[in-house]
Design a protein around this motif. Structure first.
Motif, PDB file in Angstrom:
ATOM      1  N   TRP A  23       0.844  -1.253  -0.077  1.00 27.10           N
ATOM      2  CA  TRP A  23      -0.038  -0.135   0.086  1.00 27.10           C
ATOM      3  C   TRP A  23       0.832   1.078  -0.042  1.00 27.10           C
ATOM      4  CZ3 TRP A  23       0.668  -3.054   4.240  1.00 27.10           C
ATOM      5  CH2 TRP A  23       1.121  -2.701   5.216  1.00 27.10           C
ATOM      6  N   ARG A  24       0.207   2.406  -0.284  1.00 19.46           N
ATOM      7  CA  ARG A  24       0.805   3.681  -0.522  1.00 19.46           C
ATOM      8  C   ARG A  24       0.552   4.294   0.878  1.00 19.46           C
ATOM      9  NH1 ARG A  24       4.606   5.147  -3.987  1.00 19.46           N
ATOM     10  NH2 ARG A  24       3.843   7.311  -3.575  1.00 19.46           N
ATOM     11  N   GLU A  25       1.829   4.741   1.461  1.00 24.37           N
ATOM     12  CA  GLU A  25       1.663   5.901   2.759  1.00 24.37           C
ATOM     13  C   GLU A  25       2.155   7.211   2.259  1.00 24.37           C
ATOM     14  OE1 GLU A  25       2.508   2.543   6.180  1.00 24.37           O
ATOM     15  OE2 GLU A  25       4.209   3.617   5.434  1.00 24.37           O
ATOM     16  N   ALA A  26       1.977   8.310   2.937  1.00 26.26           N
ATOM     17  CA  ALA A  26       2.303   9.483   2.753  1.00 26.26           C
ATOM     18  C   ALA A  26       3.984   9.532   2.615  1.00 26.26           C
ATOM     19  CB  ALA A  26       1.965  10.629   3.945  1.00 26.26           C
ATOM     20  N   ALA A  27       4.414   8.846   3.326  1.00 32.81           N
ATOM     21  CA  ALA A  27       6.121   8.909   2.764  1.00 32.81           C
ATOM     22  C   ALA A  27       6.657   7.880   2.113  1.00 32.81           C
ATOM     23  CB  ALA A  27       6.930   8.290   4.318  1.00 32.81           C
ATOM     24  N   GLY A  28       5.797   6.871   1.247  1.00 34.04           N
ATOM     25  CA  GLY A  28       6.257   5.913   0.414  1.00 34.04           C
ATOM     26  C   GLY A  28       5.439   4.734   0.263  1.00 34.04           C
TER      27      GLY A  28
END
Length: 86
Positions: A23-28
């Motif tokens: 999954w994508r997160e704000a940091a990567g």
């Protein structure tokens, strides 16, 4: 994933369960591997093997921004920072 198959599933006659998530997160980007085998501790991973090697590679490529975390002794999450080619 190799560790999950080798140490949690392959040695059990009845097999086991394995889940892989991304999954994508704000940091990567985050990647997780879960298995239903016995619990483990990242702190006790043997130097120069498996998860210890992965931790070293993350540090070499991403410095302090890459991360390896164990959750509940059965799930490992790898975090790769944005802008790193992930």
């Amino acid at each position: 994933m190799q560790n999950a198959v080798r140490h949690a599933i392959a040695e059990r006659e009845e097999g086991g369960a394995l889940a892989i998530e991304a999954w994508r997160e704000a940091a990567g980007l985050a990647l997780a591997v879960w298995d239903d085998g016995p619990a483990f501790s990242l702190a006790q991973s043997e130097a120069g093997h498996g998860l210890d090697n992965l931790r070293a590679r993350l540090a070499a490529f991403y410095g302090t921004e890459g991360a390896l975390a164990g959750e509940a002794g059965k799930r490992v999450v790898v975090r790769i920072p944005e802008g790193s080619g992930a």
